[in-house]
Design an enzyme around this catalytic site. Structure first.
Site, PDB file in Angstrom:
ATOM      1  N   HIS A   6      50.365  75.589  68.867  1.00  0.00           N
ATOM      2  CA  HIS A   6      50.661  74.445  68.173  1.00  0.00           C
ATOM      3  C   HIS A   6      51.350  75.133  67.093  1.00  0.00           C
ATOM      4  CE1 HIS A   6      50.249  71.431  71.996  1.00  0.00           C
ATOM      5  NE2 HIS A   6      51.810  71.534  71.590  1.00  0.00           N
ATOM      6  N   CYS A  35      60.741  73.722  79.578  1.00  0.00           N
ATOM      7  CA  CYS A  35      60.757  73.589  77.115  1.00  0.00           C
ATOM      8  C   CYS A  35      59.340  74.415  76.847  1.00  0.00           C
ATOM      9  CB  CYS A  35      60.538  71.968  77.196  1.00  0.00           C
ATOM     10  SG  CYS A  35      59.175  71.420  77.919  1.00  0.00           S
TER      11      CYS A  35
HETATM   12  C1  PEP Z   1      54.467  73.120  76.989  1.00  0.00           C
HETATM   13  O1  PEP Z   1      53.149  72.582  77.438  1.00  0.00           O
HETATM   14  O2  PEP Z   1      55.081  73.767  77.699  1.00  0.00           O
HETATM   15  C2  PEP Z   1      54.955  71.580  75.967  1.00  0.00           C
HETATM   16  C3  PEP Z   1      56.222  72.407  75.832  1.00  0.00           C
HETATM   17  O3  PEP Z   1      54.589  71.331  75.484  1.00  0.00           O
HETATM   18  P1  PEP Z   1      53.440  71.391  74.233  1.00  0.00           P
HETATM   19  O4  PEP Z   1      53.842  72.648  73.787  1.00  0.00           O
HETATM   20  O5  PEP Z   1      54.050  70.444  73.333  1.00  0.00           O
HETATM   21  O6  PEP Z   1      52.383  70.814  74.446  1.00  0.00           O
END
Ligand code: PEP
Ligand code: MG
Length: 578
Positions: free
Chosen positions: A209, A503
């Protein structure tokens, strides 16, 4: 200007090599996670302070009290100066923190401990801060949220008293490149791209993240440098290339000048389609509320992923329904008339929320995170759905809701039913776990849509922690096993006539975006900065070319082959310089 390791001047050091010698003209190779180049002096993130030992101080109590008062005033003065240089929330936060530093209750308690127990000023303050934190927690609400500020102030005063560097992101007005062992998402979210020119970490993977936030802020970042970060001497100028993952030590003035040039990003017209008119919705990923306006201004057709947990990462307690309504409403207002996919809190792993996640899990990424938290804390989900429904009723954005980390058909069913109770009719699930991809058909017989989170889907398919720099080579959605699960998900969607979006970060890579379209993905959601390039590639590529690139990539046996084969099949990439 050559940057080849073979040019006679340079040496390349990979992240795996230990490095305790400082030399000039060296290239350090890490993993580029946020494209762009920057040059500047390095500043290291200071570690947190240790608890001062409980022992009698040899100093006279009056001296200790005087030292404590001076340290508290110095910290408050520094915070006030910083507050003057900023506006809005940042100013309020700094002013409140400055007030805590000279809070009479805190200092009186610490003074009493010095006088009665003869402990050092730092120990006395540590204990006094603990007592204040307990009181704040008991008061709840606004006060409970200030506990983190109390700890911040405590660490600053203790650092001042003991002569160690102030913990946290250094407050400087002159731009710099931040170097850290690792950085929490909450710290990264607060970085000012005008001052923090680049980011280098020893740990971290491409879909951590921290990397995602760096990309959304447009800060070039290289992660996974390992021990090689020890070569980065404080204030030494470096060039960071967040695309190639290269950090250049002791660059020439020309290299610094080139890295400092700003490039104009491609703009987006607001309607994604292939060259033969096959529609692909191009949406934005939004974290903090403040990102919504710029995302709308970048032409995003809507929001494909609103990471609601990013609004509340600094909270120890559940945000109130009113606060949530306000936060969600701000994003919906920025996207009037457009689609906004709100994801319920994805707490856990590197985004722990103390009011939702257990602290004693050995493997938090495989633990009670995402939708699973609702089994233990159903009311938090209920409250969030109430807030989403209230915000949705007050705005004309088309609100879709989805749950993270769904692994079973029954979970999809539960979530859809919970949303329906709140009048939220378009309820979907994220496909981030291989089981959900394999069962996409029955899941999409219940859910209105699916959105593939390729970051987690990759992590769980390859069993490679997305935070671990050492496993970065495994953390790629180009792996044919991941591509195959994406295709299976799309087939499940087609069988039920349900849309399937992506996403995860994969959607922001133009070549991968074309492959995803070829696999049957109907929408792509990404950091707004990537919209222009992805749109340009699709506009110059036919659906047939996307399908062919996807078939070729699926037919390979490893990620490198998949990527190279797909790129070869997409001539527009070279034409557009992508
Ligand atoms: C993912 O896991 O690809 C996602 C979009 O969620 P996050 O990156 O917030 O875990
Ligand atoms: Mg995820």
């Amino acid at each position: 200007m050559g940057r080849s390791p073979c040019d006679g001047r340079r040496t390349t050091v990979s992240s795996a090599e230990s490095a305790d010698v400082t030399s000039t003209g060296t290239i350090l190779q890490g993993v580029g996670v946020s494209p762009g180049r920057a040059a500047g002096p390095t500043v290291h993130l200071a570690a947190g302070v240790d608890e001062p030992p409980l022992r009698r101080s040899p100093a006279a109590p009056e001296e200790s009290v005087a030292a404590l008062t001076a340290a508290a005033e110095a910290v408050a003065a520094e915070l006030r100066t910083r507050a003057e240089g900023v506006t809005g929330t940042a100013r309020e936060v700094l002013e409140t923190t400055a007030q805590i530093a000279t809070d009479p209750t805190l200092l009186k308690d610490a003074r009493k401990r010095i006088e009665s127990e003869r402990v050092s000023p730092e120990r006395a303050l540590w204990e006094a801060a603990a007592a204040v934190a307990v009181q704040f927690e008991e008061l709840g609400g606004y006060f409970a949220e200030r506990v983190r500020d109390v700890h911040d102030v405590r660490d600053r005063i203790v650092a001042n008293l003991t002569g160690v560097p102030t913990p946290g992101v250094p407050s400087r007005t002159e731009p710099f490149v931040l170097v850290a062992q690792d950085l929490a998402p909450a710290d990264t979210a607060q970085l000012d791209p005008e001052v923090v020119l680049g980011l280098i970490t020893a740990e971290g993977g491409p879909t951590s993240h921290t990397a995602i936030l760096a990309r959304s802020l447009g800060i070039p970042a290289v992660v996974g440098l390992g021990d090689a970060t020890r070569r980065l001497v404080a204030e030494g100028v470096v060039v960071v290339d967040g695309g190639s993952g290269v950090v250049l030590l002791a660059p020439t003035p020309e290299e610094v000048a080139r890295a400092s040039e700003r490039h104009e990003a491609r703009t987006f017209s607001g309607r994604g389609a292939t060259t033969d008119g096959h529609r692909v919705e191009l949406l934005a990923n939004v974290g903090e509320v403040a990102q919504a306006e710029p995302a709308a201004a970048a032409g995003a057709e809507g929001v494909g992923l609103f990471r609601t947990e990013f609004c509340f990462l600094d909270r120890d307690t559940e945000p109130s329904i009113e606060e949530q309504v306000e936060a969600y409403g701000t994003v919906l207002a920025a996207f009037g008339g457009r689609k906004v996919v709100i994801r319920t809190l994805d707490a856990g792993a590197d985004k722990p929320m103390p009011f939702l996640n257990p602290t004693d899990e050995a493997n938090p990424a495989l633990g009670v995170r995402g939708f699973r938290t609702s089994w233990r804390s159903p009311q938090v989900l209920e409250n969030q759905l109430t807030a989403i429904a209230t915000a949705a009723a007050a705005h004309d954005a088309r609100v879709w809701v989805m749950a993270p980390m769904v692994a079973r058909v029954s979970e999809a069913e539960q979530f859809v039913a919970a949303c329906a109770r709140h009048g939220l009719e378009t309820a979907g699930v994220m496909v981030e776990v291989p089981s959900a991809a394999l069962l996409a058909g029955p899941i999409l017989a219940r859910a209105a849509f699916a959105s593939i989170g390729t970051n987690d889907l990759t992590q769980y398919t390859l069993a490679a922690d997305r935070l671990l720099g050492a496993l970065a080579p495994l953390s790629t959605p180009w792996d044919p096993a991941v591509l195959s699960l994406i295709r299976t998900t799309c087939e499940g969607g087609q069988a039920q006539s349900r849309p399937v979006g992506v996403c995860g970060e994969a959607a922001a890579d133009p070549a991968m975006a074309a492959v995803l379209v070829g696999l049957g993905v109907t929408s792509l959601s990404m950091t707004p900065r990537a919209l222009g390039d992805v749109a340009a590639l699709l506009a110059a590529t036919s659906l047939e070319q996307c399908r062919r690139a996807a078939t070729l990539a699926l037919g390979t046996e490893d990620a490198d082959a998949a990527r190279l084969t797909a790129r070869d099949a997409l001539p527009a990439l070279a034409e557009l310089g992508l």
